[in-house]
Design a protein around this motif. Structure first.
Motif, PDB file in Angstrom:
ATOM      1  N   ILE A  79       0.835  -1.201   0.000  1.00  0.00           N
ATOM      2  CA  ILE A  79       0.000   0.000   0.000  1.00  0.00           C
ATOM      3  C   ILE A  79       0.871   1.253   0.000  1.00  0.00           C
ATOM      4  CG2 ILE A  79      -1.641   1.347   1.380  1.00  0.00           C
ATOM      5  CD1 ILE A  79      -2.816  -1.395   2.264  1.00  0.00           C
ATOM      6  N   ILE A  80       1.928   1.234   0.793  1.00  0.00           N
ATOM      7  CA  ILE A  80       2.814   2.401   0.859  1.00  0.00           C
ATOM      8  C   ILE A  80       3.393   2.713  -0.533  1.00  0.00           C
ATOM      9  CG2 ILE A  80       5.033   3.245   1.751  1.00  0.00           C
ATOM     10  CD1 ILE A  80       4.360   1.685   4.374  1.00  0.00           C
ATOM     11  N   GLU A  81       3.872   1.690  -1.215  1.00  0.00           N
ATOM     12  CA  GLU A  81       4.499   1.939  -2.522  1.00  0.00           C
ATOM     13  C   GLU A  81       3.473   2.311  -3.589  1.00  0.00           C
ATOM     14  OE1 GLU A  81       7.714   2.462  -3.154  1.00  0.00           O
ATOM     15  OE2 GLU A  81       7.875   2.254  -0.978  1.00  0.00           O
ATOM     16  N   GLU A  82       2.295   1.729  -3.495  1.00  0.00           N
ATOM     17  CA  GLU A  82       1.238   2.093  -4.438  1.00  0.00           C
ATOM     18  C   GLU A  82       0.836   3.563  -4.228  1.00  0.00           C
ATOM     19  OE1 GLU A  82       0.041   0.500  -6.976  1.00  0.00           O
ATOM     20  OE2 GLU A  82      -1.704   1.758  -7.440  1.00  0.00           O
ATOM     21  N   LEU A  83       0.787   3.940  -2.964  1.00  0.00           N
ATOM     22  CA  LEU A  83       0.465   5.317  -2.624  1.00  0.00           C
ATOM     23  C   LEU A  83       1.533   6.260  -3.186  1.00  0.00           C
ATOM     24  CD1 LEU A  83      -1.836   6.596  -0.970  1.00  0.00           C
ATOM     25  CD2 LEU A  83      -0.301   6.607   1.000  1.00  0.00           C
ATOM     26  N   SER A  85      -1.528  -5.270  -5.115  1.00  0.00           N
ATOM     27  CA  SER A  85      -1.255  -6.700  -5.074  1.00  0.00           C
ATOM     28  C   SER A  85      -1.122  -7.255  -6.493  1.00  0.00           C
ATOM     29  CB  SER A  85      -2.388  -7.386  -4.308  1.00  0.00           C
ATOM     30  OG  SER A  85      -2.328  -8.762  -4.486  1.00  0.00           O
ATOM     31  N   ALA A  86      -2.017  -6.797  -7.396  1.00  0.00           N
ATOM     32  CA  ALA A  86      -1.942  -7.243  -8.792  1.00  0.00           C
ATOM     33  C   ALA A  86      -0.644  -6.755  -9.430  1.00  0.00           C
ATOM     34  CB  ALA A  86      -3.156  -6.716  -9.566  1.00  0.00           C
ATOM     35  N   LYS A  87      -0.310  -5.508  -9.140  1.00  0.00           N
ATOM     36  CA  LYS A  87       0.901  -4.943  -9.730  1.00  0.00           C
ATOM     37  C   LYS A  87       2.138  -5.744  -9.294  1.00  0.00           C
ATOM     38  CE  LYS A  87       1.518  -0.223  -9.857  1.00  0.00           C
ATOM     39  NZ  LYS A  87       2.011   1.057  -9.298  1.00  0.00           N
ATOM     40  N   SER A  88       2.163  -6.127  -8.019  1.00  0.00           N
ATOM     41  CA  SER A  88       3.345  -6.819  -7.480  1.00  0.00           C
ATOM     42  C   SER A  88       3.569  -8.170  -8.162  1.00  0.00           C
ATOM     43  CB  SER A  88       3.204  -7.028  -5.983  1.00  0.00           C
ATOM     44  OG  SER A  88       2.226  -8.016  -5.729  1.00  0.00           O
ATOM     45  N   LYS A  89       2.501  -8.715  -8.720  1.00  0.00           N
ATOM     46  CA  LYS A  89       2.647 -10.017  -9.379  1.00  0.00           C
ATOM     47  C   LYS A  89       3.254  -9.862 -10.757  1.00  0.00           C
ATOM     48  CE  LYS A  89      -0.579 -12.364  -6.504  1.00  0.00           C
ATOM     49  NZ  LYS A  89      -1.781 -11.666  -6.001  1.00  0.00           N
ATOM     50  N   GLU A  90       3.111  -8.657 -11.312  1.00  0.00           N
ATOM     51  CA  GLU A  90       3.627  -8.431 -12.652  1.00  0.00           C
ATOM     52  C   GLU A  90       4.957  -7.698 -12.679  1.00  0.00           C
ATOM     53  OE1 GLU A  90      -0.028  -7.107 -14.620  1.00  0.00           O
ATOM     54  OE2 GLU A  90      -0.279  -9.303 -14.341  1.00  0.00           O
ATOM     55  N   ASP A  91       5.191  -6.968 -11.613  1.00  0.00           N
ATOM     56  CA  ASP A  91       6.315  -6.040 -11.611  1.00  0.00           C
ATOM     57  C   ASP A  91       7.257  -6.364 -10.445  1.00  0.00           C
ATOM     58  OD1 ASP A  91       7.983  -3.886 -11.367  1.00  0.00           O
ATOM     59  OD2 ASP A  91       6.413  -2.369 -11.580  1.00  0.00           O
ATOM     60  N   PRO A  92       8.315  -7.150 -10.707  1.00  0.00           N
ATOM     61  CA  PRO A  92       9.206  -7.583  -9.626  1.00  0.00           C
ATOM     62  C   PRO A  92       9.880  -6.401  -8.913  1.00  0.00           C
ATOM     63  CG  PRO A  92       9.756  -8.689 -11.699  1.00  0.00           C
ATOM     64  CD  PRO A  92       8.707  -7.690 -12.012  1.00  0.00           C
ATOM     65  N   ALA A  93      10.131  -5.336  -9.659  1.00  0.00           N
ATOM     66  CA  ALA A  93      10.786  -4.179  -9.043  1.00  0.00           C
ATOM     67  C   ALA A  93       9.849  -3.552  -8.014  1.00  0.00           C
ATOM     68  CB  ALA A  93      11.154  -3.154 -10.108  1.00  0.00           C
ATOM     69  N   PHE A  94       8.561  -3.522  -8.357  1.00  0.00           N
ATOM     70  CA  PHE A  94       7.569  -2.971  -7.429  1.00  0.00           C
ATOM     71  C   PHE A  94       7.493  -3.838  -6.173  1.00  0.00           C
ATOM     72  CE2 PHE A  94       3.140  -2.796  -5.896  1.00  0.00           C
ATOM     73  CZ  PHE A  94       3.056  -1.446  -5.579  1.00  0.00           C
ATOM     74  N   LEU A  95       7.498  -5.147  -6.402  1.00  0.00           N
ATOM     75  CA  LEU A  95       7.427  -6.078  -5.265  1.00  0.00           C
ATOM     76  C   LEU A  95       8.631  -5.872  -4.340  1.00  0.00           C
ATOM     77  CD1 LEU A  95       6.030  -8.447  -3.840  1.00  0.00           C
ATOM     78  CD2 LEU A  95       7.339 -10.000  -5.301  1.00  0.00           C
ATOM     79  N   ALA A  96       9.811  -5.693  -4.963  1.00  0.00           N
ATOM     80  CA  ALA A  96      11.025  -5.495  -4.161  1.00  0.00           C
ATOM     81  C   ALA A  96      10.907  -4.216  -3.328  1.00  0.00           C
ATOM     82  CB  ALA A  96      12.245  -5.429  -5.072  1.00  0.00           C
ATOM     83  N   ALA A 103       8.151  -2.925  -2.279  1.00  0.00           N
ATOM     84  CA  ALA A 103       7.162  -3.173  -1.219  1.00  0.00           C
ATOM     85  C   ALA A 103       7.804  -3.928  -0.049  1.00  0.00           C
ATOM     86  CB  ALA A 103       5.979  -3.951  -1.776  1.00  0.00           C
ATOM     87  N   HIS A 104       8.655  -4.885  -0.384  1.00  0.00           N
ATOM     88  CA  HIS A 104       9.353  -5.629   0.672  1.00  0.00           C
ATOM     89  C   HIS A 104      10.215  -4.690   1.503  1.00  0.00           C
ATOM     90  CE1 HIS A 104       8.426  -9.841   0.455  1.00  0.00           C
ATOM     91  NE2 HIS A 104       8.500  -9.844  -0.874  1.00  0.00           N
ATOM     92  N   GLU A 105      10.912  -3.813   0.771  1.00  0.00           N
ATOM     93  CA  GLU A 105      11.799  -2.885   1.462  1.00  0.00           C
ATOM     94  C   GLU A 105      10.998  -1.938   2.355  1.00  0.00           C
ATOM     95  OE1 GLU A 105      14.884   0.512   0.139  1.00  0.00           O
ATOM     96  OE2 GLU A 105      14.609  -1.151  -1.276  1.00  0.00           O
ATOM     97  N   ALA A 106       9.864  -1.471   1.812  1.00  0.00           N
ATOM     98  CA  ALA A 106       9.021  -0.558   2.596  1.00  0.00           C
ATOM     99  C   ALA A 106       8.495  -1.272   3.844  1.00  0.00           C
ATOM    100  CB  ALA A 106       7.860  -0.055   1.744  1.00  0.00           C
ATOM    101  N   THR A 107       8.150  -2.557   3.701  1.00  0.00           N
ATOM    102  CA  THR A 107       7.642  -3.321   4.839  1.00  0.00           C
ATOM    103  C   THR A 107       8.715  -3.405   5.932  1.00  0.00           C
ATOM    104  OG1 THR A 107       6.362  -4.638   3.280  1.00  0.00           O
ATOM    105  CG2 THR A 107       6.524  -5.480   5.517  1.00  0.00           C
ATOM    106  N   LEU A 108       9.928  -3.709   5.499  1.00  0.00           N
ATOM    107  CA  LEU A 108      11.029  -3.824   6.450  1.00  0.00           C
ATOM    108  C   LEU A 108      11.288  -2.486   7.152  1.00  0.00           C
ATOM    109  CD1 LEU A 108      12.638  -6.393   7.041  1.00  0.00           C
ATOM    110  CD2 LEU A 108      14.546  -5.393   5.785  1.00  0.00           C
ATOM    111  N   LYS A 109      11.240  -1.422   6.358  1.00  0.00           N
ATOM    112  CA  LYS A 109      11.465  -0.083   6.908  1.00  0.00           C
ATOM    113  C   LYS A 109      10.388   0.262   7.937  1.00  0.00           C
ATOM    114  CE  LYS A 109      13.607   3.527   4.238  1.00  0.00           C
ATOM    115  NZ  LYS A 109      13.604   4.332   3.003  1.00  0.00           N
TER     116      LYS A 109
END
Ligand code: ARG
Length: 592
Positions: free
Chosen positions: A173-177, A214-225, A227-233
């Motif tokens: 959500i943070i990265e989509e925002l 969530s849909a974007k993260s399945k198509e876009d590995p950079a976006f997913l990465a 999101a992971h980083e944002a989660t950790l932060k």
């Protein structure tokens, strides 16, 4: 109040002892031949082996000793039959007395626990920022019922929703925002001021943001990465992301509360995975210090396999190689917190049964590490899947995930059209009634199945007024209410406990026999964490009442004492039925 079984067993124990046999053979069970007797004792069979005698001789001797004549006798009939059963019928006078005892007690003969326990019920488990869907329905319905039962029996029960509020969905959500509104201050690294109080989204937007991300993260590995980083932060406490997280929580929890309230589900604690965060570091250190946690391929694990295991229980993963904590970490740390705050005597987790392995591992680590005392019960009540008529997990007609509020709306409108078929009610009352009946249909449809089993969600069956359904139970209660209303109209008063007379018909006795099982049914259901046993009981009780009703003139009974006795009996029936549905988490309307 003693259970009816206790009274019977006391008498039979004495009879066995009088005959020179051990008392332990005096066990009484419900009859499996209701045409012959009401209860039975099969103890003479086992005793025969021990004493090397014929079962029928023992049964006859014991039966002989049992009182069926005196005023105080529990039984009216006792018969030893081949090969050695003791068939039992309860004395009508004794039964009537028992009914009066129930009616006089606020809890209708249920005794509160002598040693009340502090019990954590972990149920709900909704994930923040995702709409509440049917996958979380069962947890809410079953958990709420268990909580209510425990409380009714006098335990100190704490219900915790245990939100999923700390996972990847937050980073997504943070990265989509960020992609949608890059100018927000949260994304300006040079910003040092206060963060706005107003959330940058509404619940409607939030619910749209998550699936998009969530849909974007399945198509876009950079976006997913990202999101992971944002989660950790976020988990490390990065202030702007914590600020966004607080907005997400604020907006989402308000919506969840509304949804749970519609289900008549209420939590004492609105905690989540995030609350466990402060306990994680010390806990991991403790696991290392105790020599339980060790490194394996860069990750930190605890062995939990035991010699007696019949299937493989893999080690419990405590920390990933990148330093991130896992589901098990947060559940363990939550237990640390719960021990500190409440010292629970018992834990009950109501979660999808596919998480069984996870909880087995978590419970084992908790005990092994001494976080929880060895003898504290940790119960995993795993529930099965709610399927559609096609036997696959329930979906919307379009094949999507069904939102809970839509599901409830569908049921309510189906009930409403059934109610409006007879058109005796004004629209407004009909709508209120439909909401009550709909909730009963939904909850009973779920709870009447053994939790671990999958079941088919079948609206037409669930809302039927006949058969083993919620509406049938409500209909029975409404029927009693309407008799009592008429009785009042005719000048009768329900005040005070009426003298309930010994039954004169088979169906009247049948109703009393069912009522007398109430305390045992509730205690059993809780001891076995099995709400379906309350459903079973309430269904049998409703059937017994309806048989009695169909063959008895209640208000038209001419003998006044008998009529009053009937009123007392059906008032008691109503109270027991209402107490049971309260435990199941729904209520009856005035009319249907
Ligand atoms: N949020 C989880 C899920 O949706 C359920 C949480 C159950 N409770 C727990 N203590 N893990 O699967």
């Amino acid at each position: 109040m003693n259970k009816i079984l206790d009274y019977m067993e006391d008498a039979i124990r004495k009879a066995f002892a009088d005959c020179g046999y051990e008392e332990k053979y005096a066990k009484v069970v419900l009859s499996n031949r209701p045409d012959l007797c009401e209860y039975q004792c099969n103890g003479a069979m086992a005793a025969a082996k021990a004493y090397k005698k014929k079962p029928i001789d023992i049964a006859s001797a014991v039966a002989e000793k049992l009182d069926t004549q005196s005023e105080k006798s529990v039984f009216s009939e006792v018969q030893a039959v081949m090969p050695g059963f003791i068939n039992l019928k309860l004395s009508p006078a004794f039964l009537a007395e028992y009914m009066m005892g129930m009616a006089a007690g606020e809890k209708l003969g249920i005794e509160e626990a002598k040693k009340p326990e502090t019990i954590i019920v972990d149920y709900g488990g909704a994930n923040v920022a995702k709409p509440l869907h049917v996958g979380h329905l069962r947890a809410a319905i079953i958990g709420e019922s268990i909580k209510r039962m425990g409380r009714f029996l006098g335990h100190h029960v704490i219900g915790d929703v245990h939100l999923g509020d700390w996972g990847l969905q937050m980073g997504l959500i943070i990265e989509e925002l960020r992609d949608r509104q890059p100018d927000l201050v949260y994304f300006d690294e040079s910003y040092t001021g206060e963060y706005p109080e107003e959330p940058p989204f509404t619940i409607g937007e939030l619910e749209e943001i998550y699936p998009a991300a969530s849909a974007k993260s399945k198509e876009d590995p950079a976006f997913l990465a990202r999101a992971h980083e944002a989660t950790l932060k976020l988990q490390k406490g990065y202030p702007p992301f914590r600020a966004i997280w607080r907005h997400i929580m604020h907006v989402s929890v308000a919506d969840l509360k509304k949804n749970y309230a519609n289900l008549n589900v209420e939590f004492d604690l609105w905690k989540g995975e995030s609350d466990a965060e402060p306990y994680i570091e010390d806990m991991i250190q403790m696991l290392i210090d105790k020599g339980l946690a060790y490194e394996s391929q860069g990750a930190l694990v605890v062995d939990v396999a035991q010699e007696t295991d019949s299937k493989e229980i893999p080690p419990c993963l405590i920390r990933k190689s990148d330093g991130a904590s896992l589901y098990a970490t947060s559940d363990l740390a939550t237990i640390v917190e719960r021990e500190q705050d409440f010292h629970p005597d018992r834990y009950i987790y109501v979660v999808d049964k596919r998480q069984g392995m996870h909880f087995e591992q978590v419970f084992r680590v908790a005990k092994k590490a001494g976080i929880v005392k060895e003898d504290t019960p940790m119960i995993f009540l795993g529930f099965g899947t709610m399927n559609g008529k096609d036997g696959k997990p329930f979906k919307t007609r379009e094949g999507g995930v069904m939102r809970l509020e839509n599901l409830i709306r569908d049921i309510d409108s189906a009930v409403l059209s059934r109610i409006m078929e007879n058109r005796t009610m004004k629209q407004e009352e009909a709508e209120e009634t439909a909401a009550k009946v709909g909730l009963a249909a939904l909850k009973y449809g779920d709870l009447s199945n053994q939790a671990a089993k999958d079941y088919v969600f079948d609206v037409d069956r669930f809302i039927s007024f006949e058969g083993n359904t919620g509406p049938y139970i409500l209909y029975t209660i409404v029927r009693i209410k309407s008799i009592l209303a008429k009785y009042r109209e005719q000048g009768g008063s329900e005040e005070g406990t009426k003298a309930i007379l010994p039954p004169v018909s088979g169906t009247e006795k049948g109703l009393m026999l069912q009522l007398a099982r109430y305390n045992e049914a509730v205690e059993n259901a809780f001891a076995e964490t099995a709400p379906h046993k309350i459903c079973q009981y309430v269904y049998e009780l409703s059937n017994a009442f309806n048989s009695f009703y169909h063959e008895t003139k209640i208000l038209a009974e001419e003998d006044e004492g008998r009529r009053e006795s009937y009123i007392g009996l059906i008032t008691l029936t109503r109270r027991v039925l209402e107490a049971c549905i309260e435990l199941l988490g729904f209520e009856a309307p005035e009319r249907m």
